[in-house]
Motif scaffolding. Structure first.
Motif, PDB file in Angstrom:
ATOM      1  N   THR A 198      52.756 -23.071  13.567  1.00 47.16           N
ATOM      2  CA  THR A 198      53.671 -23.198  15.385  1.00 47.16           C
ATOM      3  C   THR A 198      55.230 -23.556  14.800  1.00 47.16           C
ATOM      4  OG1 THR A 198      53.129 -25.859  15.333  1.00 47.16           O
ATOM      5  CG2 THR A 198      51.493 -24.142  16.609  1.00 47.16           C
ATOM      6  N   THR A 199      55.122 -24.307  13.864  1.00 50.66           N
ATOM      7  CA  THR A 199      56.869 -23.918  13.893  1.00 50.66           C
ATOM      8  C   THR A 199      57.611 -23.211  12.938  1.00 50.66           C
ATOM      9  OG1 THR A 199      56.615 -26.801  12.293  1.00 50.66           O
ATOM     10  CG2 THR A 199      58.524 -25.421  11.799  1.00 50.66           C
ATOM     11  N   ALA A 200      56.735 -22.165  12.469  1.00 49.58           N
ATOM     12  CA  ALA A 200      57.132 -20.742  11.970  1.00 49.58           C
ATOM     13  C   ALA A 200      57.263 -19.933  13.247  1.00 49.58           C
ATOM     14  CB  ALA A 200      56.476 -19.941  11.124  1.00 49.58           C
ATOM     15  N   PHE A 201      56.435 -20.389  14.096  1.00 45.86           N
ATOM     16  CA  PHE A 201      56.257 -19.603  15.585  1.00 45.86           C
ATOM     17  C   PHE A 201      57.705 -20.047  16.357  1.00 45.86           C
ATOM     18  CE2 PHE A 201      55.424 -19.659  20.126  1.00 45.86           C
ATOM     19  CZ  PHE A 201      55.508 -18.363  20.623  1.00 45.86           C
ATOM     20  N   ALA A 202      58.606 -21.037  16.297  1.00 48.57           N
ATOM     21  CA  ALA A 202      59.582 -21.482  17.285  1.00 48.57           C
ATOM     22  C   ALA A 202      60.386 -21.053  16.738  1.00 48.57           C
ATOM     23  CB  ALA A 202      58.728 -23.240  17.592  1.00 48.57           C
ATOM     24  N   PRO A 205      60.257 -16.664  17.929  1.00 49.60           N
ATOM     25  CA  PRO A 205      58.697 -16.972  19.072  1.00 49.60           C
ATOM     26  C   PRO A 205      58.915 -14.909  19.831  1.00 49.60           C
ATOM     27  CG  PRO A 205      60.260 -18.596  20.613  1.00 49.60           C
ATOM     28  CD  PRO A 205      60.891 -17.912  19.235  1.00 49.60           C
ATOM     29  N   HIS A 206      60.394 -14.644  20.285  1.00 53.40           N
ATOM     30  CA  HIS A 206      60.734 -13.596  21.385  1.00 53.40           C
ATOM     31  C   HIS A 206      60.438 -12.198  20.040  1.00 53.40           C
ATOM     32  CE1 HIS A 206      60.769 -16.451  24.483  1.00 53.40           C
ATOM     33  NE2 HIS A 206      61.668 -17.412  23.921  1.00 53.40           N
ATOM     34  N   GLY A 207      60.227 -12.277  18.663  1.00 50.40           N
ATOM     35  CA  GLY A 207      60.834 -10.975  17.890  1.00 50.40           C
ATOM     36  C   GLY A 207      59.178  -9.543  18.561  1.00 50.40           C
ATOM     37  N   ASP A 208      59.529  -9.196  17.591  1.00 51.69           N
ATOM     38  CA  ASP A 208      57.942  -7.860  17.569  1.00 51.69           C
ATOM     39  C   ASP A 208      56.628  -9.003  17.080  1.00 51.69           C
ATOM     40  OD1 ASP A 208      57.455  -5.486  16.780  1.00 51.69           O
ATOM     41  OD2 ASP A 208      56.645  -6.581  14.974  1.00 51.69           O
ATOM     42  N   LEU A 209      56.090  -8.845  17.534  1.00 55.54           N
ATOM     43  CA  LEU A 209      54.660  -9.547  17.537  1.00 55.54           C
ATOM     44  C   LEU A 209      54.392  -9.617  16.182  1.00 55.54           C
ATOM     45  CD1 LEU A 209      52.619  -9.266  20.838  1.00 55.54           C
ATOM     46  CD2 LEU A 209      53.926 -11.107  19.833  1.00 55.54           C
ATOM     47  N   ARG A 210      54.497  -8.021  14.879  1.00 56.81           N
ATOM     48  CA  ARG A 210      53.961  -7.710  13.920  1.00 56.81           C
ATOM     49  C   ARG A 210      55.097  -8.530  13.239  1.00 56.81           C
ATOM     50  NH1 ARG A 210      53.953  -1.885  15.727  1.00 56.81           N
ATOM     51  NH2 ARG A 210      55.869  -2.100  16.344  1.00 56.81           N
ATOM     52  N   GLU A 211      56.449  -9.274  13.773  1.00 49.76           N
ATOM     53  CA  GLU A 211      57.293  -9.612  12.257  1.00 49.76           C
ATOM     54  C   GLU A 211      56.549 -11.561  12.666  1.00 49.76           C
ATOM     55  OE1 GLU A 211      61.472  -8.466  13.558  1.00 49.76           O
ATOM     56  OE2 GLU A 211      60.505  -6.660  13.227  1.00 49.76           O
ATOM     57  N   THR A 212      56.654 -11.684  13.954  1.00 50.52           N
ATOM     58  CA  THR A 212      55.810 -12.887  13.872  1.00 50.52           C
ATOM     59  C   THR A 212      54.664 -13.310  12.789  1.00 50.52           C
ATOM     60  OG1 THR A 212      56.893 -13.441  16.114  1.00 50.52           O
ATOM     61  CG2 THR A 212      54.971 -14.172  15.372  1.00 50.52           C
ATOM     62  N   LEU A 213      54.061 -12.685  12.870  1.00 49.96           N
ATOM     63  CA  LEU A 213      52.723 -12.716  12.668  1.00 49.96           C
ATOM     64  C   LEU A 213      53.056 -12.680  10.655  1.00 49.96           C
ATOM     65  CD1 LEU A 213      49.503 -13.103  11.560  1.00 49.96           C
ATOM     66  CD2 LEU A 213      49.788 -10.388  11.836  1.00 49.96           C
TER      67      LEU A 213
END
Length: 362
Positions: A198-202, A205-213
């Motif tokens: 969740t820290t990495a996500f925060a 949080p609004h980028g491409d979902l693949r980059e988020t993962l």
């Protein structure tokens, strides 16, 4: 909440109401939590009455009655969820009348809870039982999820003091992105993994979902790893009043679509997108973030009007019927989360369920 900020999921503490002393235990826990939030005596007193009223009802009248308590600092609220396995309330309208009670309670009755709480909703089904949610706050309302109704329950595994699951949510414009992580196992090490996710996500949080993962995967490489799902709801069509979402893969008709749902992930975070006439599963690829994942891919589907988006960890059974929650599709999403937890928890692991429903446009 400031638009673009990240809402970090809260954790509930469960109090089984199997003895009168548990009511006082829950009341003391609530009092300490809101003292830490800076509540004054009057608002803390309101909360104490609500805890006492609901806890006493569970202890006297319910089977397997449980009260789940959570401080929600970002919204300034305190939440009380009550769950039982029966017998249910035969005449809910009568029970909700202010002053009506089958015994001597401080309030008195559910009507008093409705009067004292800033928000109260309840659902009862014979003989399956009753679920309710009450929220109180000491100041003006803070909208942490603009455009959405969000209900969530996050519970540690039995005998654990921390939860190995985590979730976070961020909104920007018409898009809302949710991350759920289930650290392998349970206890403190699992909690470290989900917190790292969740820290990495925060951070973005609004980028491409693949980059988020991929970012979450990198952040978890010093932990035991976690199952992860990143899901985005885009309500652009809902706001604009058109229905282009029907062009997505695995979609409903253009006439009923009001947005899109896209997701990616690895591991056993699952969920559903459902309405009265629509039901599609959210299932991610195999793998464990922080250990080994395949190249992320994104699945998209249309979001029907009046639909719910449900995500949960494997503390809940994967297969469940929508029939028990169908009457709650337009109610507080926390009631849906409570019914799913009551009917489908595995009772041996951390359990988290998040339910999201877009707000109706005027």
């Amino acid at each position: 909440m400031e638009v673009g900020a990240t809402l970090l999921g809260w954790t509930h503490k469960a109090f089984p109401m199997d003895d009168p002393s548990r009511v006082g235990e829950a009341r003391r826990h609530a009092a300490q939590a809101v003292a830490d939030m800076g509540w004054g005596e009057v608002d803390a007193g309101r909360l104490a009455l609500v805890v006492t009223e609901l806890g006493t009802n569970l202890q006297r009248h319910a089977q397997n009655g449980r009260m789940l308590l959570a401080a929600m600092p970002q919204s300034g609220e305190f939440e009380l969820i009550c769950i039982d396995n029966g017998p249910g309330i035969p005449d809910l309208a009568l029970a909700m009348r202010d002053g009506h009670s089958t015994g001597s309670t401080p309030g008195t009755g559910l009507g008093a809870v409705r009067r004292l709480a800033n928000h109260f909703d309840i659902h009862s089904e014979l003989p399956h039982g009753t679920v309710s949610v009450a929220r109180l706050r000491a100041g003006p309302p803070v909208d942490t999820t603009p455009g959405l109704h969000v209900g969530a329950i996050r519970l540690p595994a039995p005998h654990e003091t921390v939860c190995g699951d985590g979730w976070a949510l961020a909104t920007q414009g018409t898009q809302t992105t949710v991350l759920m992580a289930d650290g392998l196992g349970h206890g403190p090490e699992a909690a470290k993994a989900s917190q790292a996710a969740t820290t990495a996500f925060a951070e973005a949080p609004h980028g491409d979902l693949r980059e988020t993962l991929q970012a979450v995967h990198r952040a978890l490489q010093t932990t035991r790893g976690a199952a992860v799902c990143a899901l985005r709801i885009d309500m652009a069509d809902h706001i604009a009043g058109n229905s282009t979402a029907g062009n997505t893969a695995d979609s409903t008709s253009d006439a009923t679509a009001c947005g899109t749902v896209s997701y990616t992930g690895a591991g056993n975070i699952v969920g559903r997108v459902l309405s009265g006439v629509f039901d599609k599963s959210v299932i991610t690829q195999h793998g464990t973030a922080g250990m080994q994942i395949r190249k992320p891919d994104i699945t998209s589907l249309a979001l029907p009007a009046h639909a719910l988006v449900v995500l949960h960890s494997d503390g809940l059974e994967t297969r469940w019927s929508v029939e028990r929650i169908r009457p709650l599709l337009q109610r507080d999403p926390t009631l849906v989360a409570a019914v799913l937890l009551r009917d489908h928890t595995r009772h041996r692991d951390d359990a988290t369920v998040v339910v999201i429903r877009p707000k109706e446009q005027p």
